[in-house]
Write a protein that holds these residues in place. Structure first.
Motif, PDB file in Angstrom:
ATOM      1  N   THR A   1      17.990  27.618  -6.184  1.00  0.00           N
ATOM      2  CA  THR A   1      19.114  26.816  -6.191  1.00  0.00           C
ATOM      3  C   THR A   1      20.313  27.502  -5.777  1.00  0.00           C
ATOM      4  OG1 THR A   1      17.819  25.010  -7.601  1.00  0.00           O
ATOM      5  CG2 THR A   1      20.061  24.573  -7.053  1.00  0.00           C
ATOM      6  N   ILE A   2      21.031  27.348  -4.762  1.00  0.00           N
ATOM      7  CA  ILE A   2      22.571  28.019  -4.850  1.00  0.00           C
ATOM      8  C   ILE A   2      23.150  27.504  -5.972  1.00  0.00           C
ATOM      9  CG2 ILE A   2      24.551  28.263  -3.518  1.00  0.00           C
ATOM     10  CD1 ILE A   2      22.768  27.854  -0.827  1.00  0.00           C
ATOM     11  N   THR A   3      23.778  28.355  -6.760  1.00  0.00           N
ATOM     12  CA  THR A   3      24.469  27.900  -7.861  1.00  0.00           C
ATOM     13  C   THR A   3      25.903  28.525  -7.774  1.00  0.00           C
ATOM     14  OG1 THR A   3      22.532  28.144  -9.052  1.00  0.00           O
ATOM     15  CG2 THR A   3      24.574  28.008 -10.415  1.00  0.00           C
ATOM     16  N   LEU A   4      26.972  27.642  -7.929  1.00  0.00           N
ATOM     17  CA  LEU A   4      28.416  28.314  -7.826  1.00  0.00           C
ATOM     18  C   LEU A   4      29.101  27.783  -9.013  1.00  0.00           C
ATOM     19  CD1 LEU A   4      29.207  26.440  -4.293  1.00  0.00           C
ATOM     20  CD2 LEU A   4      28.440  28.627  -4.742  1.00  0.00           C
ATOM     21  N   ALA A   5      29.752  28.906  -9.567  1.00  0.00           N
ATOM     22  CA  ALA A   5      30.480  28.955 -10.814  1.00  0.00           C
ATOM     23  C   ALA A   5      32.222  29.213 -10.742  1.00  0.00           C
ATOM     24  CB  ALA A   5      29.824  29.996 -11.792  1.00  0.00           C
ATOM     25  N   PRO A   6      32.695  27.879 -10.599  1.00  0.00           N
ATOM     26  CA  PRO A   6      34.132  27.944 -10.637  1.00  0.00           C
ATOM     27  C   PRO A   6      34.945  28.340 -11.799  1.00  0.00           C
ATOM     28  CG  PRO A   6      33.536  25.721 -10.703  1.00  0.00           C
ATOM     29  CD  PRO A   6      32.206  26.471 -10.642  1.00  0.00           C
ATOM     30  N   SER A   7      36.146  29.104 -11.900  1.00  0.00           N
ATOM     31  CA  SER A   7      36.747  29.621 -13.260  1.00  0.00           C
ATOM     32  C   SER A   7      37.990  28.786 -13.511  1.00  0.00           C
ATOM     33  CB  SER A   7      36.905  30.855 -13.251  1.00  0.00           C
ATOM     34  OG  SER A   7      37.937  31.297 -12.016  1.00  0.00           O
ATOM     35  N   GLY A   8      38.250  27.970 -12.442  1.00  0.00           N
ATOM     36  CA  GLY A   8      39.611  27.064 -12.713  1.00  0.00           C
ATOM     37  C   GLY A   8      39.221  25.703 -11.892  1.00  0.00           C
ATOM     38  N   VAL A   9      40.372  25.113 -11.922  1.00  0.00           N
ATOM     39  CA  VAL A   9      40.260  23.670 -11.074  1.00  0.00           C
ATOM     40  C   VAL A   9      40.348  23.837 -10.143  1.00  0.00           C
ATOM     41  CG1 VAL A   9      41.254  21.329 -11.244  1.00  0.00           C
ATOM     42  CG2 VAL A   9      41.281  22.432 -13.371  1.00  0.00           C
ATOM     43  N   GLN A  10      41.518  24.826  -9.484  1.00  0.00           N
ATOM     44  CA  GLN A  10      41.556  24.876  -8.204  1.00  0.00           C
ATOM     45  C   GLN A  10      40.371  25.749  -7.349  1.00  0.00           C
ATOM     46  OE1 GLN A  10      44.804  24.243  -6.394  1.00  0.00           O
ATOM     47  NE2 GLN A  10      43.192  24.317  -4.767  1.00  0.00           N
ATOM     48  N   GLU A  11      39.676  26.444  -7.953  1.00  0.00           N
ATOM     49  CA  GLU A  11      38.613  27.139  -7.365  1.00  0.00           C
ATOM     50  C   GLU A  11      37.654  26.201  -7.245  1.00  0.00           C
ATOM     51  OE1 GLU A  11      36.294  31.298  -7.379  1.00  0.00           O
ATOM     52  OE2 GLU A  11      36.510  30.125  -9.575  1.00  0.00           O
ATOM     53  N   TRP A  12      37.362  25.074  -8.370  1.00  0.00           N
ATOM     54  CA  TRP A  12      36.445  24.065  -8.453  1.00  0.00           C
ATOM     55  C   TRP A  12      36.424  23.182  -7.017  1.00  0.00           C
ATOM     56  CZ3 TRP A  12      35.522  20.254 -13.118  1.00  0.00           C
ATOM     57  CH2 TRP A  12      34.177  19.821 -13.162  1.00  0.00           C
ATOM     58  N   VAL A  13      37.939  22.798  -7.037  1.00  0.00           N
ATOM     59  CA  VAL A  13      38.180  21.885  -5.773  1.00  0.00           C
ATOM     60  C   VAL A  13      37.801  22.733  -4.398  1.00  0.00           C
ATOM     61  CG1 VAL A  13      40.229  21.060  -4.610  1.00  0.00           C
ATOM     62  CG2 VAL A  13      39.807  20.678  -7.006  1.00  0.00           C
ATOM     63  N   ASP A  14      38.202  23.997  -4.216  1.00  0.00           N
ATOM     64  CA  ASP A  14      37.831  24.719  -3.247  1.00  0.00           C
ATOM     65  C   ASP A  14      36.210  24.940  -3.051  1.00  0.00           C
ATOM     66  OD1 ASP A  14      40.592  24.874  -2.916  1.00  0.00           O
ATOM     67  OD2 ASP A  14      40.621  26.851  -3.631  1.00  0.00           O
ATOM     68  N   LEU A  15      35.438  25.109  -3.841  1.00  0.00           N
ATOM     69  CA  LEU A  15      34.165  25.098  -3.914  1.00  0.00           C
ATOM     70  C   LEU A  15      33.350  23.994  -3.490  1.00  0.00           C
ATOM     71  CD1 LEU A  15      33.421  27.630  -6.659  1.00  0.00           C
ATOM     72  CD2 LEU A  15      33.474  28.277  -4.364  1.00  0.00           C
ATOM     73  N   MET A  16      33.997  22.880  -3.567  1.00  0.00           N
ATOM     74  CA  MET A  16      33.245  21.686  -3.263  1.00  0.00           C
ATOM     75  C   MET A  16      32.965  21.336  -1.721  1.00  0.00           C
ATOM     76  SD  MET A  16      32.463  20.175  -6.041  1.00  0.00           S
ATOM     77  CE  MET A  16      31.768  18.746  -5.376  1.00  0.00           C
TER      78      MET A  16
END
Lengths: 188, 347
Positions: free
Chosen positions: B130-145
């Motif tokens: 499973t591709i797994t993405l791990a954001p470290s902040g809210v901005q990055e979380w938003v950008d990774l969606m």
């Protein structure tokens, strides 16, 4: 206003549920953001719905912020006795504690370098017409003491965090911020 | 807007057609937000009767070619594992968000990184990734969606976002805007009604002799391609470092602050952060290991990612671990103390 390049202010605002702890925290974060600072906000999310202790942690800085979790604050705004016991000893040396002296009679023994300021927030709020705005009174006192952000800036940010249905209360909230600031000024 | 809500809005901006979910702390803001916003956009929101229902509804919606997602927290994600395995087997795109909390079992509602193994090893049965993405902040979380939805569509695979209770609950300034999509392949496999064409079949059951073996080779080829093309990571002050501290997610920020303080004390420290946990940035870590005295891995668990770090380093230098489980959040001071100890030991 401070212009130093090394502001890293970590604040804990604590009290019980219903004292407006979360709103005051959000207002600090919103004011900081509108003031061009980096900021993070986090509140404790207890399993209980009501009546428990509430606290919010806010970091304000002009550099990127590491963890949003604040363990040792540079400033503590504390609204009830239970929170004094929980947080007062965590405040950093040379830090600041502003406490609601309407509900807290005395501070425990703490490090000498920490400045403590007593603000009768509930009494001032009742004088202004509602005990519900004690959070704004004590937050105004904090702004005055810290001088990183101003009461005017907070007043400008307030409509962005206060739910629309309470906007008729904006004036009395801003009044509370001002009275808090005056009260802090008098306390020296 | 807290991290959970910002992520939900980012999913809407990324053209998520359908959200299915079942409440669990600390991600309740996601279904709450979606329940209001998805109908406003004329899209699908279903509060399901269980996590099992949610993941299988994701399966169904995805089979019709729509962009579907769900979110939950650790115990709920465990319940979804069967469905995730089926998504992988049936080659269906999906985005699954895990806002991790303390475990095992029901654990608590505090932040944790205890689900690294489950996410990166495939918590369900079978030979899948499973591709797994791990954001470290809210901005990055938003950008990774949007990236998560694109990767799911391109590789026809479930994509997991591994966040934690801190990220879900915290607020910080964030810019929400619509990102351009990557070049996406046509979903000519989708079930859209077979009028005028041959029927499409979506399945993970292959009974013909040798068929599952062939199916696995096909999946494997795709996983290799993902490993080659989709690794994301970030590094800082690596050049003359002798100690490099590795962390992912929100912990990486704490670690970076500790590395900065260590450098002020004259310690030659650097920082490395995997953004994709699978595919893991093994090559990058292996290259850094050549020049290093020691790696320090910091996690909100008692040691999961550290195993991947060790595999990547392959004995080129020692790999040391520091972590706190079940809601314990490592502080800057604690990480700094560990860096200091390692530095003194080296001298």
């Amino acid at each position: 206003m401070k212009t130093a390049t090394d502001i890293y202010e970590e604040v804990i605002i604590a009290g019980f549920g219903g004292q407006g702890i979360i709103l005051a925290g959000k207002l600090l974060a919103q004011t900081a953001m509108q003031g061009g600072f980096e900021t993070t906000y986090m509140s404790s999310y207890g399993a209980e719905m009501r009546g428990g202790t509430a606290n919010s942690m806010i970091t304000v800085s002009n550099a990127p912020i590491a963890s949003p979790v604040v363990t040792s604050p540079t400033a503590l705004i504390v609204m009830n006795k239970a929170s004094v016991n929980k947080f007062a000893r965590r405040v950093k040396n040379n830090g600041l504690i502003i406490y609601n002296s309407s509900l807290i009679d005395e501070m425990p023994d703490i490090e000498e370098s920490i400045q403590t300021v007593a603000i009768p927030a509930d009494d001032i709020a009742v004088e202004l017409g509602s005990v519900k705005i004690a959070n704004m009174v004590i937050f105004g006192a904090y702004l005055q003491k810290r001088n990183i952000l101003s009461v005017t800036q907070a007043a400008e940010a307030l409509p962005n965090v206060l739910a629309k249905r309470y906007h008729k209360m904006l004036d009395i909230n801003i009044q509370a911020l001002r009275r808090g600031a005056q009260s802090a000024e008098k306390s020296g | 807007m807290c991290g959970n809500e910002a992520m939900a809005e980012a999913a809407i901006l990324a053209d998520c057609d359908a959200y299915f979910g079942y409440p669990i702390t600390p991600q309740n803001e996601v279904p709450a937000y979606m329940s209001r916003r998805m109908p406003e956009e004329g899209r699908v929101f279903v509060q399901c009767e269980s996590e099992l229902a949610a993941i299988n509804m994701v399966f169904g919606a995805s089979a019709t070619g729509k962009r579907a997602m769900t979110s939950s927290s650790s115990p709920g994600i465990s319940l979804m594992q069967e469905g995730i395995s089926y998504l992988a087997g049936a080659e269906l795109p999906a985005v699954i968000v895990n806002v991790m909390r303390g475990g095992p079992g029901l654990g608590n509602i505090a932040p944790s990184q205890g689900d690294y193994f489950q996410a990166t090893r495939g918590g369900g049965h079978g030979d899948y990734r499973t591709i797994t993405l791990a954001p470290s902040g809210v901005q990055e979380w938003v950008d990774l969606m949007p990236l998560a939805f694109d990767l799911a569509d391109i590789y026809r695979t479930p994509v997991m976002i591994l966040a934690d209770g801190i990220l879900g609950q915290m607020m910080e300034p964030v810019v929400l805007d619509k990102k351009p999509k990557r070049d996406l392949p046509a979903k000519d496999w989708a079930l859209t009604g077979a009028k005028g064409r041959c029927q499409n079949i979506v399945r993970s059951l292959y009974l013909k002799e040798g068929a599952v073996e062939q199916h696995n080779y096909k999946l494997q080829k795709r996983y290799k391609e993902i490993e080659k093309k989709e690794v994301l990571c970030e590094q800082y002050e690596i050049e003359d470092a002798e100690i490099v501290v590795i962390a992912y997610g929100v912990v990486a920020r704490t670690v970076r602050a500790a590395v900065d303080l260590a450098k002020k004390e004259g310690i030659k420290a650097g920082w490395f952060r995997p953004i994709t946990l699978w595919p893991f940035p093994s090559e990058q870590i292996s290259a850094i290991a050549e020049q290093l005295k020691v790696f320090l891995t910091v996690e909100m668990s008692l040691g999961q990612m550290v195993e991947d770090v060790k595999l990547a380093v392959a004995g080129k230098c020692p790999v040391v671990f520091y972590g706190r489980p079940g809601g314990g959040v490592p502080t800057v001071e604690q990480v700094l103390e560990h860096i200091r100890q390692l530095w003194t030991k080296q001298k």
